[in-house]
Design a protein around this motif. Structure first.
Motif, PDB file in Angstrom:
ATOM      1  N   VAL A 152      41.259  47.237  25.327  1.00 32.65           N
ATOM      2  CA  VAL A 152      40.645  46.797  27.157  1.00 32.65           C
ATOM      3  C   VAL A 152      40.621  45.228  27.568  1.00 32.65           C
ATOM      4  CG1 VAL A 152      38.383  46.322  27.687  1.00 32.65           C
ATOM      5  CG2 VAL A 152      38.532  47.477  26.351  1.00 32.65           C
ATOM      6  N   VAL A 153      41.854  44.750  26.618  1.00 34.73           N
ATOM      7  CA  VAL A 153      42.183  43.587  26.961  1.00 34.73           C
ATOM      8  C   VAL A 153      43.497  44.148  28.927  1.00 34.73           C
ATOM      9  CG1 VAL A 153      43.965  41.751  26.402  1.00 34.73           C
ATOM     10  CG2 VAL A 153      41.917  42.296  24.738  1.00 34.73           C
ATOM     11  N   PRO A 154      44.000  44.333  28.519  1.00 31.77           N
ATOM     12  CA  PRO A 154      45.220  45.049  29.907  1.00 31.77           C
ATOM     13  C   PRO A 154      44.349  44.983  30.380  1.00 31.77           C
ATOM     14  CG  PRO A 154      46.019  45.717  27.163  1.00 31.77           C
ATOM     15  CD  PRO A 154      44.822  45.021  27.071  1.00 31.77           C
ATOM     16  N   PHE A 155      42.904  45.979  30.571  1.00 32.16           N
ATOM     17  CA  PHE A 155      42.175  46.170  31.645  1.00 32.16           C
ATOM     18  C   PHE A 155      41.559  45.183  32.112  1.00 32.16           C
ATOM     19  CE2 PHE A 155      42.688  50.032  29.520  1.00 32.16           C
ATOM     20  CZ  PHE A 155      42.975  50.919  30.437  1.00 32.16           C
ATOM     21  N   LEU A 156      40.609  44.299  31.220  1.00 32.98           N
ATOM     22  CA  LEU A 156      40.578  42.971  31.976  1.00 32.98           C
ATOM     23  C   LEU A 156      41.140  41.916  32.201  1.00 32.98           C
ATOM     24  CD1 LEU A 156      38.983  41.958  28.889  1.00 32.98           C
ATOM     25  CD2 LEU A 156      37.593  42.830  30.968  1.00 32.98           C
ATOM     26  N   VAL A 157      42.374  41.964  32.407  1.00 31.97           N
ATOM     27  CA  VAL A 157      43.664  41.673  32.764  1.00 31.97           C
ATOM     28  C   VAL A 157      43.685  41.435  33.815  1.00 31.97           C
ATOM     29  CG1 VAL A 157      46.082  40.407  32.762  1.00 31.97           C
ATOM     30  CG2 VAL A 157      44.922  40.648  30.456  1.00 31.97           C
ATOM     31  N   ILE A 158      43.791  42.879  34.256  1.00 32.76           N
ATOM     32  CA  ILE A 158      44.118  43.979  36.082  1.00 32.76           C
ATOM     33  C   ILE A 158      43.247  43.281  36.338  1.00 32.76           C
ATOM     34  CG2 ILE A 158      43.932  45.524  36.509  1.00 32.76           C
ATOM     35  CD1 ILE A 158      45.780  46.934  34.535  1.00 32.76           C
ATOM     36  N   LEU A 159      41.892  43.726  36.086  1.00 33.65           N
ATOM     37  CA  LEU A 159      40.711  43.424  36.970  1.00 33.65           C
ATOM     38  C   LEU A 159      40.482  41.401  37.175  1.00 33.65           C
ATOM     39  CD1 LEU A 159      37.355  43.709  37.854  1.00 33.65           C
ATOM     40  CD2 LEU A 159      36.707  43.459  35.579  1.00 33.65           C
ATOM     41  N   ILE A 160      40.563  40.903  35.923  1.00 32.49           N
ATOM     42  CA  ILE A 160      40.486  39.282  36.500  1.00 32.49           C
ATOM     43  C   ILE A 160      41.868  38.726  37.771  1.00 32.49           C
ATOM     44  CG2 ILE A 160      41.324  36.993  35.716  1.00 32.49           C
ATOM     45  CD1 ILE A 160      39.988  37.841  32.889  1.00 32.49           C
ATOM     46  N   VAL A 161      43.089  39.451  37.637  1.00 32.72           N
ATOM     47  CA  VAL A 161      44.129  39.046  38.785  1.00 32.72           C
ATOM     48  C   VAL A 161      44.093  40.086  39.810  1.00 32.72           C
ATOM     49  CG1 VAL A 161      46.610  39.584  38.384  1.00 32.72           C
ATOM     50  CG2 VAL A 161      45.783  38.919  36.542  1.00 32.72           C
ATOM     51  N   LEU A 162      43.168  41.320  40.052  1.00 32.41           N
ATOM     52  CA  LEU A 162      42.731  41.634  40.879  1.00 32.41           C
ATOM     53  C   LEU A 162      41.516  41.298  41.938  1.00 32.41           C
ATOM     54  CD1 LEU A 162      42.847  45.038  40.614  1.00 32.41           C
ATOM     55  CD2 LEU A 162      44.913  43.835  42.064  1.00 32.41           C
ATOM     56  N   LEU A 163      40.713  40.485  41.716  1.00 31.92           N
ATOM     57  CA  LEU A 163      40.085  39.453  42.022  1.00 31.92           C
ATOM     58  C   LEU A 163      39.988  38.709  42.174  1.00 31.92           C
ATOM     59  CD1 LEU A 163      36.741  39.863  38.992  1.00 31.92           C
ATOM     60  CD2 LEU A 163      36.917  41.062  41.544  1.00 31.92           C
ATOM     61  N   TRP A 164      41.528  37.242  41.786  1.00 37.13           N
ATOM     62  CA  TRP A 164      41.953  36.415  41.756  1.00 37.13           C
ATOM     63  C   TRP A 164      42.952  36.669  43.296  1.00 37.13           C
ATOM     64  CZ3 TRP A 164      41.535  31.357  40.167  1.00 37.13           C
ATOM     65  CH2 TRP A 164      42.596  31.023  40.783  1.00 37.13           C
ATOM     66  N   SER A 165      43.435  37.704  42.775  1.00 32.53           N
ATOM     67  CA  SER A 165      44.410  37.456  44.086  1.00 32.53           C
ATOM     68  C   SER A 165      44.003  38.022  45.535  1.00 32.53           C
ATOM     69  CB  SER A 165      44.887  38.916  44.055  1.00 32.53           C
ATOM     70  OG  SER A 165      44.363  40.532  44.237  1.00 32.53           O
ATOM     71  N   GLN A 166      42.153  37.822  45.671  1.00 37.25           N
ATOM     72  CA  GLN A 166      41.177  38.467  46.470  1.00 37.25           C
ATOM     73  C   GLN A 166      40.436  37.101  47.005  1.00 37.25           C
ATOM     74  OE1 GLN A 166      41.239  41.387  48.301  1.00 37.25           O
ATOM     75  NE2 GLN A 166      42.852  41.525  47.481  1.00 37.25           N
ATOM     76  N   ARG A 167      40.376  36.278  46.219  1.00 40.96           N
ATOM     77  CA  ARG A 167      40.224  34.946  46.252  1.00 40.96           C
ATOM     78  C   ARG A 167      39.739  34.115  47.485  1.00 40.96           C
ATOM     79  NH1 ARG A 167      44.452  33.532  44.518  1.00 40.96           N
ATOM     80  NH2 ARG A 167      45.433  31.637  44.969  1.00 40.96           N
ATOM     81  N   GLY A 168      40.477  34.543  47.990  1.00 39.69           N
ATOM     82  CA  GLY A 168      41.063  33.953  49.830  1.00 39.69           C
ATOM     83  C   GLY A 168      40.721  34.563  50.393  1.00 39.69           C
TER      84      GLY A 168
END
Length: 289
Positions: free
Chosen positions: A266-282
């Protein structure tokens, strides 16, 4: 201290392989403008060629060389499909095609390798290299991390300092213009696919003994590879290197927890989710204002 350090060090081997796969994903994206979902499957094909040869009695070293060449050949075949029929397609279409090819390669690989039948993956390198804070660091971990660092440095230097690297960047950014000025677009694209196939095959050979012994499990290592590439925003080799190693370390630490081994994937999926959410913060901040 050792209770945390031991599983973290144990995750270095996988982390180094993830970093290699992530760097290869960025390399392919930057040079042929393809988000490649087939990278790990290409490497798995080369790995299973090596395993089949060793199971039939071939010595390990020539089997490894043939497996690496097989990975390069499969990479060139996939690259041939992409350059012949989809060179002018959008990035979204190319990604969708490689995802479809991944499904096809997995289905074919499972049929040819006996499905879930276990295989014996030989350790290319074994034994302890040294001890750090009372924890043994294996030669496998040291090799994968060293290769990941070397590949990262070589990729950066190749793209920035060599004529061929500049030509390949032109191939990615302006393929029509590159062809008009005489750059051999198709040959260079196939070379990228072949090199990445060889590198990923070798990386998969190192990590294979640590994973489930079937073609699908190895092919789905594309998930942590893409997670590492996302950390690098499909631009930075160094960030992908760091991201891949950290994902492996976190996986190792999660596996050491009670019932944690079940959730390591599950760790890589969580990393992908976090990175995508972070990239949309702006965008989210602008919308909120």
């Amino acid at each position: 201290m050792n209770s945390l350090l031991t599983p973290a060090v144990a995750g270095l081997s996988a982390g180094g392989a993830y970093a290699i796969l992530g760097v290869c994903a960025i390399f392919t994206y930057r040079l042929v403008a393809v988000v490649n979902f087939t990278g790990a499957a290409i490497g798995a094909a080369g790995t299973f060629v090596m395993v089949a040869l060793t199971e039939h009695g071939m010595p390990l070293f020539p089997a490894v060389i043939i497996g690496i060449l097989a990975g390069a050949l499969v990479g060139v075949m996939i690259g041939g499909v992409m350059t012949k029929w989809f060179s002018g397609a959008s990035a979204t279409t190319k990604a969708a095609v490689t995802a479809a090819l991944l499904v096809g390669i997995i289905a074919l690989g499972l049929r040819l390798t006996g499905g879930q039948r276990p295989h014996l993956f030989p350790d290319l390198v074994s034994g302890s290299a040294f001890r750090f804070a009372g924890v043994e660091v294996t030669w496998g971990s040291l090799l994968t991390v060293t290769l990941a660092v070397g590949l990262t440095i070589a990729s950066d230097l190749f793209l920035a300092r060599t004529r061929t690297g500049l030509q390949m960047r032109a191939l990615s950014e302006r393929p029509m213009a590159a062809e008009l000025i005489g750059i051999r677009v198709r040959v260079l694209a196939l070379a990228v696919w072949g090199i990445m196939g060889a590198v990923t095959a070798f990386a998969m050979m190192i990590i294979a003994p640590l994973r489930s012994p079937d073609f699908m499990s190895l092919s789905l290592l594309v998930v942590p590879a893409l997670a590492a590439a996302l950390i690098g925003a499909f631009r930075s080799f160094r960030a992908a290197l760091l991201g891949g190693v950290l994902i492996g370390i976190v996986e190792g630490m999660v596996s050491a927890l009670e019932f944690g081994a079940r959730f390591r994937g599950v760790v890589p999926f969580l990393v992908i989710l976090i990175v995508l959410l972070w990239s949309q913060r702006g965008a989210r901040w602008d919308a909120a204002r």
